[in-house]
Design a protein around this motif. Structure first.
Motif, PDB file in Angstrom:
ATOM      1  N   HIS A 181     -26.158  51.981  42.638  1.00  0.00           N
ATOM      2  CA  HIS A 181     -26.568  52.773  41.485  1.00  0.00           C
ATOM      3  C   HIS A 181     -27.141  51.882  40.394  1.00  0.00           C
ATOM      4  O   HIS A 181     -26.698  50.754  40.191  1.00  0.00           O
ATOM      5  N   HIS A 182     -28.111  52.414  39.711  1.00  0.00           N
ATOM      6  CA  HIS A 182     -28.702  51.750  38.554  1.00  0.00           C
ATOM      7  C   HIS A 182     -27.637  51.657  37.462  1.00  0.00           C
ATOM      8  O   HIS A 182     -26.724  52.478  37.392  1.00  0.00           O
ATOM      9  N   TRP A 183     -27.768  50.673  36.583  1.00  0.00           N
ATOM     10  CA  TRP A 183     -26.754  50.493  35.522  1.00  0.00           C
ATOM     11  C   TRP A 183     -26.642  51.705  34.622  1.00  0.00           C
ATOM     12  O   TRP A 183     -25.605  51.920  33.975  1.00  0.00           O
ATOM     13  N   ALA A 184     -27.672  52.543  34.558  1.00  0.00           N
ATOM     14  CA  ALA A 184     -27.623  53.729  33.694  1.00  0.00           C
ATOM     15  C   ALA A 184     -26.548  54.716  34.150  1.00  0.00           C
ATOM     16  O   ALA A 184     -26.074  55.525  33.345  1.00  0.00           O
ATOM     17  N   ALA A 185     -26.140  54.635  35.400  1.00  0.00           N
ATOM     18  CA  ALA A 185     -25.088  55.521  35.894  1.00  0.00           C
ATOM     19  C   ALA A 185     -23.740  55.219  35.250  1.00  0.00           C
ATOM     20  O   ALA A 185     -22.827  56.043  35.281  1.00  0.00           O
ATOM     21  N   TYR A 186     -23.620  54.045  34.649  1.00  0.00           N
ATOM     22  CA  TYR A 186     -22.356  53.622  34.037  1.00  0.00           C
ATOM     23  C   TYR A 186     -22.323  53.853  32.524  1.00  0.00           C
ATOM     24  O   TYR A 186     -21.359  53.461  31.872  1.00  0.00           O
ATOM     25  N   THR A 187     -23.335  54.465  31.946  1.00  0.00           N
ATOM     26  CA  THR A 187     -23.366  54.639  30.493  1.00  0.00           C
ATOM     27  C   THR A 187     -22.321  55.634  30.000  1.00  0.00           C
ATOM     28  O   THR A 187     -21.711  55.418  28.953  1.00  0.00           O
ATOM     29  N   VAL A 188     -22.105  56.717  30.730  1.00  0.00           N
ATOM     30  CA  VAL A 188     -21.104  57.703  30.295  1.00  0.00           C
ATOM     31  C   VAL A 188     -19.700  57.090  30.301  1.00  0.00           C
ATOM     32  O   VAL A 188     -18.969  57.223  29.309  1.00  0.00           O
ATOM     33  N   PRO A 189     -19.276  56.393  31.378  1.00  0.00           N
ATOM     34  CA  PRO A 189     -17.951  55.755  31.306  1.00  0.00           C
ATOM     35  C   PRO A 189     -17.851  54.706  30.199  1.00  0.00           C
ATOM     36  O   PRO A 189     -16.796  54.552  29.586  1.00  0.00           O
ATOM     37  N   LEU A 190     -18.943  54.020  29.929  1.00  0.00           N
ATOM     38  CA  LEU A 190     -18.931  53.030  28.851  1.00  0.00           C
ATOM     39  C   LEU A 190     -18.746  53.709  27.496  1.00  0.00           C
ATOM     40  O   LEU A 190     -17.949  53.248  26.669  1.00  0.00           O
ATOM     41  N   LEU A 191     -19.449  54.809  27.285  1.00  0.00           N
ATOM     42  CA  LEU A 191     -19.286  55.554  26.037  1.00  0.00           C
ATOM     43  C   LEU A 191     -17.884  56.150  25.916  1.00  0.00           C
ATOM     44  O   LEU A 191     -17.293  56.150  24.827  1.00  0.00           O
ATOM     45  N   GLU A 192     -17.345  56.653  27.021  1.00  0.00           N
ATOM     46  CA  GLU A 192     -15.974  57.173  27.004  1.00  0.00           C
ATOM     47  C   GLU A 192     -14.984  56.078  26.641  1.00  0.00           C
ATOM     48  O   GLU A 192     -14.043  56.314  25.869  1.00  0.00           O
ATOM     49  N   SER A 193     -15.190  54.878  27.166  1.00  0.00           N
ATOM     50  CA  SER A 193     -14.293  53.755  26.843  1.00  0.00           C
ATOM     51  C   SER A 193     -14.407  53.371  25.376  1.00  0.00           C
ATOM     52  O   SER A 193     -13.393  53.045  24.739  1.00  0.00           O
ATOM     53  N   ALA A 194     -15.608  53.426  24.826  1.00  0.00           N
ATOM     54  CA  ALA A 194     -15.788  53.107  23.407  1.00  0.00           C
ATOM     55  C   ALA A 194     -15.066  54.133  22.529  1.00  0.00           C
ATOM     56  O   ALA A 194     -14.408  53.770  21.548  1.00  0.00           O
ATOM     57  N   VAL A 195     -15.156  55.414  22.891  1.00  0.00           N
ATOM     58  CA  VAL A 195     -14.443  56.455  22.138  1.00  0.00           C
ATOM     59  C   VAL A 195     -12.935  56.256  22.273  1.00  0.00           C
ATOM     60  O   VAL A 195     -12.178  56.433  21.306  1.00  0.00           O
ATOM     61  N   ALA A 196     -12.487  55.853  23.465  1.00  0.00           N
ATOM     62  CA  ALA A 196     -11.061  55.603  23.666  1.00  0.00           C
ATOM     63  C   ALA A 196     -10.571  54.457  22.788  1.00  0.00           C
ATOM     64  O   ALA A 196      -9.469  54.521  22.230  1.00  0.00           O
ATOM     65  N   VAL A 197     -11.372  53.419  22.636  1.00  0.00           N
ATOM     66  CA  VAL A 197     -11.004  52.299  21.761  1.00  0.00           C
ATOM     67  C   VAL A 197     -10.888  52.788  20.321  1.00  0.00           C
ATOM     68  O   VAL A 197      -9.947  52.419  19.596  1.00  0.00           O
ATOM     69  N   LEU A 198     -11.834  53.636  19.900  1.00  0.00           N
ATOM     70  CA  LEU A 198     -11.769  54.188  18.540  1.00  0.00           C
ATOM     71  C   LEU A 198     -10.522  55.051  18.366  1.00  0.00           C
ATOM     72  O   LEU A 198      -9.882  55.027  17.301  1.00  0.00           O
ATOM     73  N   LEU A 199     -10.170  55.817  19.383  1.00  0.00           N
ATOM     74  CA  LEU A 199      -8.955  56.633  19.306  1.00  0.00           C
ATOM     75  C   LEU A 199      -7.706  55.757  19.224  1.00  0.00           C
ATOM     76  O   LEU A 199      -6.758  56.088  18.492  1.00  0.00           O
ATOM     77  N   LEU A 200      -7.702  54.664  19.975  1.00  0.00           N
ATOM     78  CA  LEU A 200      -6.556  53.739  19.884  1.00  0.00           C
ATOM     79  C   LEU A 200      -6.466  53.134  18.492  1.00  0.00           C
ATOM     80  O   LEU A 200      -5.370  52.958  17.953  1.00  0.00           O
ATOM     81  N   ALA A 201      -7.607  52.807  17.898  1.00  0.00           N
ATOM     82  CA  ALA A 201      -7.603  52.273  16.537  1.00  0.00           C
ATOM     83  C   ALA A 201      -7.129  53.333  15.547  1.00  0.00           C
ATOM     84  O   ALA A 201      -6.490  53.015  14.536  1.00  0.00           O
ATOM     85  N   ALA A 202      -7.410  54.602  15.844  1.00  0.00           N
ATOM     86  CA  ALA A 202      -7.006  55.689  14.944  1.00  0.00           C
ATOM     87  C   ALA A 202      -5.505  55.901  14.943  1.00  0.00           C
ATOM     88  O   ALA A 202      -4.959  56.468  13.984  1.00  0.00           O
ATOM     89  N   THR A 203      -4.802  55.443  15.969  1.00  0.00           N
ATOM     90  CA  THR A 203      -3.346  55.627  15.993  1.00  0.00           C
ATOM     91  C   THR A 203      -2.663  54.898  14.843  1.00  0.00           C
ATOM     92  O   THR A 203      -1.574  55.277  14.428  1.00  0.00           O
ATOM     93  N   SER A 204      -3.301  53.863  14.322  1.00  0.00           N
ATOM     94  CA  SER A 204      -2.680  53.110  13.224  1.00  0.00           C
ATOM     95  C   SER A 204      -2.934  53.743  11.858  1.00  0.00           C
ATOM     96  O   SER A 204      -2.260  53.386  10.893  1.00  0.00           O
ATOM     97  N   VAL A 205      -3.858  54.682  11.757  1.00  0.00           N
ATOM     98  CA  VAL A 205      -4.158  55.273  10.455  1.00  0.00           C
ATOM     99  C   VAL A 205      -3.742  56.744  10.347  1.00  0.00           C
ATOM    100  O   VAL A 205      -3.738  57.294   9.251  1.00  0.00           O
ATOM    101  N   VAL A 206      -3.385  57.366  11.453  1.00  0.00           N
ATOM    102  CA  VAL A 206      -2.945  58.770  11.394  1.00  0.00           C
ATOM    103  C   VAL A 206      -1.443  58.798  11.113  1.00  0.00           C
ATOM    104  O   VAL A 206      -0.735  57.811  11.336  1.00  0.00           O
ATOM    105  N   PRO A 207      -0.946  59.923  10.614  1.00  0.00           N
ATOM    106  CA  PRO A 207       0.503  60.028  10.384  1.00  0.00           C
ATOM    107  C   PRO A 207       1.291  59.774  11.676  1.00  0.00           C
ATOM    108  O   PRO A 207       0.845  60.095  12.779  1.00  0.00           O
ATOM    109  N   VAL A 208       2.457  59.196  11.510  1.00  0.00           N
ATOM    110  CA  VAL A 208       3.300  58.820  12.652  1.00  0.00           C
ATOM    111  C   VAL A 208       3.645  60.031  13.517  1.00  0.00           C
ATOM    112  O   VAL A 208       3.736  59.921  14.743  1.00  0.00           O
ATOM    113  N   GLN A 209       3.808  61.199  12.922  1.00  0.00           N
ATOM    114  CA  GLN A 209       4.192  62.393  13.669  1.00  0.00           C
ATOM    115  C   GLN A 209       3.141  62.785  14.721  1.00  0.00           C
ATOM    116  O   GLN A 209       3.487  63.376  15.744  1.00  0.00           O
TER     117      GLN A 209
END
Length: 175
Positions: free
Chosen positions: A32-60
């Motif tokens: 497969h061309h590298w373009a086939a991997y763009t969606v998983p790469l974007l999903e991983s980037a969003v996941a990293v942002l969500l992990l970073a958000a765990t430190s700024v959202v309320p503990v609950q």
């Protein structure tokens, strides 16, 4: 070294599906061309942002972004493994496709059964250098109908046409 001779589970074994006794040789293996991997790469980037958000959202509710991030990472890993294990192989006798992560699928079509190949190159595919193949054959449904994210689609189409021509299946043989 023994570890170099052992097959890796992430690489589909193409050579074991060849008819060596009949003189079958590989003309091209299409990854497969590298373009086939763009969606998983974007999903991983969003996941990293969500992990970073765990430190700024309320503990609950901090477990919510964590669970969403893990889910996105898992989905991205699955799609990456699926795309990595999808191989389209052109030989001097047939074309076949190996795909699957946990269960492996093999779809094969002799060159004589290929009636038509449509190469679809969307605008972004033309810009990035990929296209999609659509095979038409006498069969109504087969596992080789659509091959997506083919790098250098024009060259690969010419390679298939050249193999078909050299095998004498269409028109006069060109040497």
């Amino acid at each position: 070294m023994l570890w170099r001779r052992l097959p890796r589970p992430s690489d589909p074994a193409v050579a074991r599906h060849l008819l060596r006794e009949e003189g079958e040789v590989i003309v091209d293996i299409v990854h497969h061309h590298w373009a086939a991997y763009t969606v998983p790469l974007l999903e991983s980037a969003v996941a990293v942002l969500l992990l970073a958000a765990t430190s700024v959202v309320p503990v609950q509710i901090s477990s919510v972004p964590m669970v969403l991030a893990l889910g996105l990472f898992a989905h991205a890993a699955w799609v990456t493994a699926r795309e990595h294990n999808d191989r389209f192989v052109i030989t001097n006798m047939r074309v076949f496709r190996l795909h699957g992560v946990l269960s492996k699928n093999l779809a094969t079509m002799p060159l004589s059964r290929i009636l038509d190949i449509t190469v679809v190159k969307p605008l972004h595919g033309r810009l990035l250098g990929f296209g999609h193949f659509c095979f038409e054959s006498a069969a109504t449904e087969q596992g080789l109908r659509d091959i997506r994210y083919v790098g250098k689609p024009d060259q690969r189409d010419l390679a298939i046409q050249r193999v078909v021509q050299r095998s004498g299946l269409r028109g006069p043989r060109v040497n």
